[in-house]
Design an enzyme around this catalytic site. Structure first.
Site, PDB file in Angstrom:
ATOM      1  N   TYR A 265       1.313  -0.979   0.046  1.00 31.75           N
ATOM      2  CA  TYR A 265       0.193  -0.244  -0.186  1.00 31.75           C
ATOM      3  C   TYR A 265       0.767   1.011   0.047  1.00 31.75           C
ATOM      4  O   TYR A 265       1.476   1.839   0.637  1.00 31.75           O
ATOM      5  CB  TYR A 265      -0.928   0.292   1.403  1.00 31.75           C
ATOM      6  CG  TYR A 265      -1.697   1.066   1.255  1.00 31.75           C
ATOM      7  CD1 TYR A 265      -2.747   1.274   0.262  1.00 31.75           C
ATOM      8  CD2 TYR A 265      -1.893   2.229   1.759  1.00 31.75           C
ATOM      9  CE1 TYR A 265      -3.858   2.791   0.601  1.00 31.75           C
ATOM     10  CE2 TYR A 265      -2.583   3.318   2.088  1.00 31.75           C
ATOM     11  CZ  TYR A 265      -3.799   3.511   1.427  1.00 31.75           C
ATOM     12  OH  TYR A 265      -4.243   4.266   1.258  1.00 31.75           O
TER      13      TYR A 265
ATOM     14  N   LYS B 191       2.891   8.848   8.811  1.00 33.85           N
ATOM     15  CA  LYS B 191       2.906   8.827  10.250  1.00 33.85           C
ATOM     16  C   LYS B 191       3.653   8.993  11.288  1.00 33.85           C
ATOM     17  O   LYS B 191       3.042  10.027  11.527  1.00 33.85           O
ATOM     18  CB  LYS B 191       3.266   7.286  10.260  1.00 33.85           C
ATOM     19  CG  LYS B 191       1.705   6.739   9.053  1.00 33.85           C
ATOM     20  CD  LYS B 191       1.060   5.393   8.834  1.00 33.85           C
ATOM     21  CE  LYS B 191      -0.095   5.176   7.984  1.00 33.85           C
ATOM     22  NZ  LYS B 191       0.339   4.338   6.816  1.00 33.85           N
TER      23      LYS B 191
ATOM     24  N   ASP C 122       9.110   3.268   0.296  1.00 33.03           N
ATOM     25  CA  ASP C 122       8.781   3.466   0.686  1.00 33.03           C
ATOM     26  C   ASP C 122       8.135   3.493   2.939  1.00 33.03           C
ATOM     27  O   ASP C 122       8.050   2.247   2.633  1.00 33.03           O
ATOM     28  CB  ASP C 122       6.879   2.980   0.684  1.00 33.03           C
ATOM     29  CG  ASP C 122       5.841   4.004   1.269  1.00 33.03           C
ATOM     30  OD1 ASP C 122       6.367   4.828   1.710  1.00 33.03           O
ATOM     31  OD2 ASP C 122       4.737   3.134   0.701  1.00 33.03           O
TER      32      ASP C 122
HETATM   33  C1  LIG Z   1      -0.071   4.842   5.102  1.00 28.97           C
HETATM   34  C2  LIG Z   1       0.586   4.599   4.346  1.00 28.97           C
HETATM   35  C3  LIG Z   1       0.890   5.690   3.010  1.00 28.97           C
HETATM   36  C4  LIG Z   1       0.261   6.682   3.058  1.00 28.97           C
HETATM   37  O1  LIG Z   1       0.207   8.192   4.097  1.00 28.97           O
HETATM   38  P1  LIG Z   1      -1.138   8.181   4.403  1.00 28.97           P
HETATM   39  O2  LIG Z   1      -1.017   9.484   5.339  1.00 28.97           O
HETATM   40  O3  LIG Z   1      -2.848   7.216   5.054  1.00 28.97           O
HETATM   41  O4  LIG Z   1      -2.266   9.053   3.178  1.00 28.97           O
HETATM   42  C5  LIG Z   1       1.477   5.565   2.116  1.00 28.97           C
HETATM   43  N1  LIG Z   1       3.122   4.389   1.930  1.00 28.97           N
HETATM   44  C6  LIG Z   1       2.231   3.105   3.284  1.00 28.97           C
HETATM   45  C7  LIG Z   1       3.497   2.349   2.925  1.00 28.97           C
HETATM   46  C8  LIG Z   1       1.477   3.339   3.999  1.00 28.97           C
HETATM   47  O5  LIG Z   1       1.495   2.706   5.440  1.00 28.97           O
END
Ligand SMILES: *Cc1c(COP(=O)(O)O)cnc(C)c1O
Length: 449
Positions: free
Chosen positions: A159, A284, A254
């Site tokens: 994701y 986060k 990421d």
């Molecule tokens: C949560 C998440 C995102 C997206 O972040 P948002 O602040 O919810 O848009 C992207 N990459 C990873 C790995 C994530 O866990």
């Protein structure tokens, strides 16, 4: 007094599904979502006045515990000086410097007969944005701008936020809802993303052999946590970097979820095999609970962004002073002692979950990436999206509900990680451990029906 059920009914009349992010609707655990009134340390309290030990942690940002006094004070102080200016502030530079300085590891100098360890710093410039989605979306635009190529390679079950090109087989909420992707993504855009199985280096070689000259970047979760925890195979990230670089493509790492959580330098700092990402995304934890995310990389790459370069990116609320204050205060308090406490509590909880499930005779594995872990109802550790989806996921709903009834708030999906904080002290951990045997028995009794 209001109830969770009343709040949910009212919310559904005002917002689609009653929520502003799908997994909050508790659909896959067949339970009324809890509406929270307050949170402190490892605890959250719902509108009915019930307190829960929290293992969601706002999906990661509450790494010091909820409403940590230093973070709250930093935000209050910042607010008293103005909520935002739409102009630059010194705090943004300090946070950018902090991010760049933390993301480092010892690397062997290549080409030198006497291998001397040097410090590798993949981040020389940082741009602050407001969400992880923006960070990955910008990283992809930047990779395309830098290479003059269009294709992106991503892994099934990873994701990277909800931008059009990244929603194919995207894990997390789309996995929870058993959706293949999303409606509303134009086919020509979806066609720019090549989705391959995770932990399969041959699949990476094959996609680059076939399309290498057109691939701008491969994007990967540093240690996947949005299909449950699926650790990278030993050396996988390094092999990925090598293959991408051999074809003139970039590696986008990421770390929105893992960054500053699994260690002071994120997964980059603890992967057993060193490697060189080109762009790294954060979110986060880096926002300390407020909307802030970031991307970083070498000066040469990052300075392709406007105003210096031709790749456009902007944001009215980017680098918001309250969010910057929360992020700085959070990083300041994430020292070796804090990580040691998180790691120790995570180990205790993960071990207790495994032992409770074993006692109840439930086929399971507990997979771990640093202090992140999740349970999977499978005989062998899943290594990719297909093996994740093959587990007995139906066992999670009764497990979750039994924990909730005993005052423990778990992620409302088997496809999410459990988030432990530095505030999970012995008392909080004991409450979780005590609740696990009954939940494990409920999982044992679960049926598909
Ligand atoms: C949560 C998440 C995102 C997206 O972040 P948002 O602040 O919810 O848009 C992207 N990459 C990873 C790995 C994530 O866990």
């Amino acid at each position: 007094m209001t109830t969770n059920a009343q709040e949910f009914a009212r919310a559904r009349g005002a917002m689609p599904g009653g929520v502003n992010s799908p997994v909050r609707a508790f659909g896959s655990v067949h339970e009324t979502p809890r509406f929270f009134a307050s949170a402190t340390g490892p605890y959250v309290t719902d509108v009915e006045g019930r307190e829960y030990v929290d293992l969601v942690g706002s999906w990661g940002p509450a790494i010091l515990g909820h409403a940590h006094p230093a973070v709250v004070k930093a935000v209050q102080d910042a607010a008293a000086h103005g909520l935002g200016f739409g102009a630059s502030t010194p705090g943004e530079t300090e946070l950018a410097e902090l991010i760049a300085a933390r993301v480092l590891r010892q690397a062997q100098q290549t080409g030198s007969p006497v291998a001397e360890p040097v410090e590798a710093h993949p981040i020389e410039r940082v741009r602050l944005v407001s969400t992880g989605t923006e960070a990955t979306m910008t990283a992809i635009r930047l990779a395309r701008g830098a290479t003059g190529r269009d294709l992106i390679v991503k892994f099934a079950g990873h994701y990277h936020g909800h931008s059009d090109g990244l929603l194919a087989e995207a894990g997390s909420g789309v996995a929870t809802l058993a959706m293949p992707g999303s409606a509303g993504v134009p086919a020509p855009i979806a066609a720019q993303t090549l989705v391959i199985p995770y932990n399969d280096i041959d699949a990476v070689r094959e996609v680059f052999a076939a399309r290498g000259a057109d691939i701008a970047a491969v994007i990967v979760e540093a240690a996947p946590a949005n299909m449950g925890i699926v650790p990278p195979a030993h050396g996988f990230n390094a092999a990925l970097a090598d293959i991408a670089h051999a074809h003139g493509a970039l590696l986008i790492l990421d770390e929105v979820l893992t960054g500053f959580r699994v260690g002071p330098a994120g997964w980059y700092g603890i992967d057993p095999v060193p490697f060189s990402p080109d762009l790294v995304t954060f979110g986060k934890v880096v926002g300390g609970g407020l909307p802030l995310a970031a991307l970083g990389g070498s000066a040469a790459l990052m300075e392709l962004l406007a105003p210096l370069g031709p790749v456009y990116q902007a944001g009215t609320l980017s680098g918001n002073p309250l969010a910057v204050a929360a992020g700085r205060a959070t990083l300041d308090h994430l020292d070796a002692d804090a990580y040691a406490r998180i790691d120790a509590a995570a180990t205790t909880i993960a071990d207790a979950a495994a032992s409770a499930l074993s006692q109840a005779g439930v086929t399971h594995v507990v997979q771990r990436s640093g202090n992140l872990f999740s349970i999977q109802f499978a005989a062998e550790a899943p290594v990719d999206y297909d093996t994740v989806k093959a587990q007995e996921a139906f066992r999670y709903a009764p497990f979750f509900r039994t924990m909730l009834a005993q005052g423990v708030s778990l992620p409302p999906s088997v496809f999410e990680a459990w988030f432990v904080s530095a505030a999970h002290d012995d008392a909080a951990v004991a409450r979780i451990v005590e609740a696990l045997p009954a939940a494990a028995r409920a999982a044992a009794e679960a049926t598909t029906g």
